[in-house]
Design a protein around this motif. Structure first.
Motif, PDB file in Angstrom:
ATOM      1  N   PRO A 121      85.864  83.484  58.739  1.00 27.66           N
ATOM      2  CA  PRO A 121      86.432  83.264  60.073  1.00 27.66           C
ATOM      3  C   PRO A 121      85.638  82.206  60.821  1.00 27.66           C
ATOM      4  O   PRO A 121      84.427  82.089  60.656  1.00 27.66           O
ATOM      5  N   ALA A 122      86.343  81.425  61.622  1.00 24.66           N
ATOM      6  CA  ALA A 122      85.697  80.334  62.358  1.00 24.66           C
ATOM      7  C   ALA A 122      86.408  80.096  63.678  1.00 24.66           C
ATOM      8  O   ALA A 122      87.603  80.373  63.808  1.00 24.66           O
ATOM      9  N   PRO A 123      85.686  79.566  64.682  1.00 20.45           N
ATOM     10  CA  PRO A 123      86.297  79.313  65.996  1.00 20.45           C
ATOM     11  C   PRO A 123      87.345  78.199  65.943  1.00 20.45           C
ATOM     12  O   PRO A 123      87.212  77.246  65.168  1.00 20.45           O
ATOM     13  N   HIS A 124      88.355  78.332  66.770  1.00 24.40           N
ATOM     14  CA  HIS A 124      89.339  77.270  67.016  1.00 24.40           C
ATOM     15  C   HIS A 124      90.036  76.792  65.738  1.00 24.40           C
ATOM     16  O   HIS A 124      90.369  75.614  65.608  1.00 24.40           O
ATOM     17  N   HIS A 125      90.236  77.685  64.766  1.00 20.48           N
ATOM     18  CA  HIS A 125      90.885  77.317  63.503  1.00 20.48           C
ATOM     19  C   HIS A 125      90.154  76.161  62.818  1.00 20.48           C
ATOM     20  O   HIS A 125      90.770  75.310  62.164  1.00 20.48           O
ATOM     21  N   SER A 126      88.845  76.123  62.970  1.00 23.19           N
ATOM     22  CA  SER A 126      88.049  75.041  62.391  1.00 23.19           C
ATOM     23  C   SER A 126      87.460  75.478  61.048  1.00 23.19           C
ATOM     24  O   SER A 126      87.599  76.631  60.630  1.00 23.19           O
ATOM     25  N   ARG A 127      86.812  74.549  60.407  1.00 23.77           N
ATOM     26  CA  ARG A 127      85.992  74.841  59.225  1.00 23.77           C
ATOM     27  C   ARG A 127      84.654  74.124  59.441  1.00 23.77           C
ATOM     28  O   ARG A 127      84.440  73.021  58.915  1.00 23.77           O
ATOM     29  N   PRO A 128      83.766  74.745  60.210  1.00 23.83           N
ATOM     30  CA  PRO A 128      82.568  74.039  60.673  1.00 23.83           C
ATOM     31  C   PRO A 128      81.402  74.085  59.695  1.00 23.83           C
ATOM     32  O   PRO A 128      80.248  74.090  60.111  1.00 23.83           O
ATOM     33  N   TRP A 129      81.699  74.116  58.394  1.00 23.20           N
ATOM     34  CA  TRP A 129      80.630  74.216  57.403  1.00 23.20           C
ATOM     35  C   TRP A 129      80.743  73.053  56.428  1.00 23.20           C
ATOM     36  O   TRP A 129      81.827  72.606  56.086  1.00 23.20           O
ATOM     37  N   ARG A 130      79.589  72.576  55.993  1.00 20.75           N
ATOM     38  CA  ARG A 130      79.519  71.616  54.893  1.00 20.75           C
ATOM     39  C   ARG A 130      78.392  72.084  53.980  1.00 20.75           C
ATOM     40  O   ARG A 130      77.445  72.733  54.434  1.00 20.75           O
ATOM     41  N   PHE A 131      78.498  71.763  52.715  1.00 21.16           N
ATOM     42  CA  PHE A 131      77.515  72.236  51.739  1.00 21.16           C
ATOM     43  C   PHE A 131      77.074  71.080  50.849  1.00 21.16           C
ATOM     44  O   PHE A 131      77.846  70.173  50.569  1.00 21.16           O
ATOM     45  N   VAL A 132      75.836  71.146  50.429  1.00 23.34           N
ATOM     46  CA  VAL A 132      75.280  70.145  49.515  1.00 23.34           C
ATOM     47  C   VAL A 132      74.724  70.883  48.308  1.00 23.34           C
ATOM     48  O   VAL A 132      73.812  71.715  48.458  1.00 23.34           O
ATOM     49  N   ASN A 133      75.255  70.605  47.128  1.00 19.63           N
ATOM     50  CA  ASN A 133      74.701  71.155  45.899  1.00 19.63           C
ATOM     51  C   ASN A 133      73.562  70.229  45.468  1.00 19.63           C
ATOM     52  O   ASN A 133      73.796  69.139  44.941  1.00 19.63           O
ATOM     53  N   VAL A 134      72.334  70.647  45.730  1.00 21.78           N
ATOM     54  CA  VAL A 134      71.171  69.811  45.410  1.00 21.78           C
ATOM     55  C   VAL A 134      70.826  70.069  43.945  1.00 21.78           C
ATOM     56  O   VAL A 134      70.000  70.928  43.615  1.00 21.78           O
ATOM     57  N   ALA A 135      71.476  69.331  43.080  1.00 25.37           N
ATOM     58  CA  ALA A 135      71.380  69.603  41.645  1.00 25.37           C
ATOM     59  C   ALA A 135      70.403  68.679  40.928  1.00 25.37           C
ATOM     60  O   ALA A 135      69.834  69.058  39.902  1.00 25.37           O
ATOM     61  N   LEU A 162      72.509  73.666  50.031  1.00 20.78           N
ATOM     62  CA  LEU A 162      72.180  73.539  51.449  1.00 20.78           C
ATOM     63  C   LEU A 162      73.446  73.702  52.269  1.00 20.78           C
ATOM     64  O   LEU A 162      74.441  73.014  52.033  1.00 20.78           O
ATOM     65  N   SER A 163      73.408  74.617  53.229  1.00 17.83           N
ATOM     66  CA  SER A 163      74.533  74.752  54.160  1.00 17.83           C
ATOM     67  C   SER A 163      74.232  73.957  55.422  1.00 17.83           C
ATOM     68  O   SER A 163      73.093  73.885  55.878  1.00 17.83           O
ATOM     69  N   CYS A 164      75.265  73.354  55.957  1.00 20.54           N
ATOM     70  CA  CYS A 164      75.129  72.562  57.185  1.00 20.54           C
ATOM     71  C   CYS A 164      76.211  72.984  58.175  1.00 20.54           C
ATOM     72  O   CYS A 164      77.305  73.400  57.787  1.00 20.54           O
ATOM     73  N   LEU A 165      75.886  72.845  59.435  1.00 18.18           N
ATOM     74  CA  LEU A 165      76.830  73.114  60.515  1.00 18.18           C
ATOM     75  C   LEU A 165      77.371  71.792  61.044  1.00 18.18           C
ATOM     76  O   LEU A 165      76.613  70.826  61.208  1.00 18.18           O
ATOM     77  N   VAL A 166      78.681  71.737  61.277  1.00 18.24           N
ATOM     78  CA  VAL A 166      79.278  70.565  61.928  1.00 18.24           C
ATOM     79  C   VAL A 166      80.005  71.044  63.183  1.00 18.24           C
ATOM     80  O   VAL A 166      80.676  72.067  63.174  1.00 18.24           O
ATOM     81  N   LEU A 167      79.839  70.295  64.241  1.00 19.86           N
ATOM     82  CA  LEU A 167      80.354  70.726  65.542  1.00 19.86           C
ATOM     83  C   LEU A 167      81.408  69.779  66.094  1.00 19.86           C
ATOM     84  O   LEU A 167      81.651  69.751  67.302  1.00 19.86           O
ATOM     85  N   ASP A 168      82.059  69.022  65.195  1.00 16.73           N
ATOM     86  CA  ASP A 168      83.037  68.046  65.683  1.00 16.73           C
ATOM     87  C   ASP A 168      84.269  68.693  66.300  1.00 16.73           C
ATOM     88  O   ASP A 168      85.011  68.044  67.043  1.00 16.73           O
ATOM     89  N   GLN A 169      84.512  69.966  66.002  1.00 14.16           N
ATOM     90  CA  GLN A 169      85.659  70.651  66.595  1.00 14.16           C
ATOM     91  C   GLN A 169      85.244  71.649  67.685  1.00 14.16           C
ATOM     92  O   GLN A 169      86.072  72.433  68.145  1.00 14.16           O
ATOM     93  N   ALA A 170      83.990  71.601  68.078  1.00 11.91           N
ATOM     94  CA  ALA A 170      83.529  72.458  69.175  1.00 11.91           C
ATOM     95  C   ALA A 170      84.011  71.893  70.506  1.00 11.91           C
ATOM     96  O   ALA A 170      84.111  70.671  70.683  1.00 11.91           O
ATOM     97  N   LYS A 171      84.312  72.778  71.427  1.00 14.85           N
ATOM     98  CA  LYS A 171      84.704  72.344  72.766  1.00 14.85           C
ATOM     99  C   LYS A 171      83.483  71.874  73.543  1.00 14.85           C
ATOM    100  O   LYS A 171      82.387  72.411  73.388  1.00 14.85           O
TER     101      LYS A 171
END
Length: 202
Positions: free
Chosen positions: A38-52, A101-110
């Motif tokens: 679940p996420a606010p405002h129908h967003s997907r505020p996550w990005r991931f990096v597979n540090v392989a 690595l998980s990252c937060l993105v806030l481009d869809q935050a109010k």
């Protein structure tokens, strides 16, 4: 097949892994399931990096060590303790069969004009990232993996961002370290939880 409740109850933070690689396709499956959280405002505020790659892990370990060393020295920690902590952290980063690595993105935050509501908006998104990470851990368990979360990137986000050359707006948060366990390991029993210790009734 375990029920959802059984899977949740069985989850443990496991830090020792077998020397067995984790298929990159499996990592992609876990990330896809993370993105159903679940996420606010129908967003997907996550990005991931597979540090392989070894090179990527070396850069990440070095950058995080430098940042942590400065913090530990400022805190006046003994030299031997500092060395032990830095060696352990480096080993975790380099040796985990899968390092995400998980990252937060806030481009869809109010955008709010006051600090109170702006902080609440950010909290909503960060808690959503926590739900995505729980998805990863539970889905990993279903696939025979175990792992744990490492919050150190939150304390040295700039160093992590530079080491991995992250896109603009990607805010480093938790590392998920995943792998197969050595055979025969059993999960430590948990003390029973009394919900009354954590729950108010009104």
């Amino acid at each position: 097949m375990r029920s959802v409740s059984e899977a949740i109850a069985a989850r443990r933070s496991v830090r020792r892994f077998a020397a067995r690689p984790v298929d990159p396709e499996l990592v992609r499956e876990l990330v896809a399931l993370a993105c159903t959280a679940p996420a606010p405002h129908h967003s997907r505020p996550w990005r991931f990096v597979n540090v392989a790659s070894r090179a990527g892990r070396e850069r990440l370990a070095e950058a995080m060590a430098e940042a942590w060393l400065a913090d530990l020295q400022q805190a006046g920690r003994p030299v031997q303790e500092v060395d032990r902590l830095l060696r352990r952290s480096r080993g975790q980063i380099l040796e985990a069969p899968a390092l995400v690595l998980s990252c937060l993105v806030l481009d869809q935050a109010k955008e709010w004009p006051d600090a109170r509501r702006a902080a609440a908006e950010r909290d909503m998104f960060m808690q959503s990232l926590g739900a995505a990470l729980q998805n990863i851990l539970l889905a990993a368990g279903e696939r025979g993996l175990a792992g744990y979360l490492k919050g150190a990137p939150l304390f040295c986000a700039g160093a992590v961002r530079q080491a991995l050359d992250l896109p603009p707006g990607w805010e480093p948060a938790f590392l998920a370290l995943l792998g197969y366990t050595n055979g025969g390991a059993t999960a430590a029993a948990r003390e029973p939880v009394d919900a009354a210790d954590f729950l108010l009734e009104r």
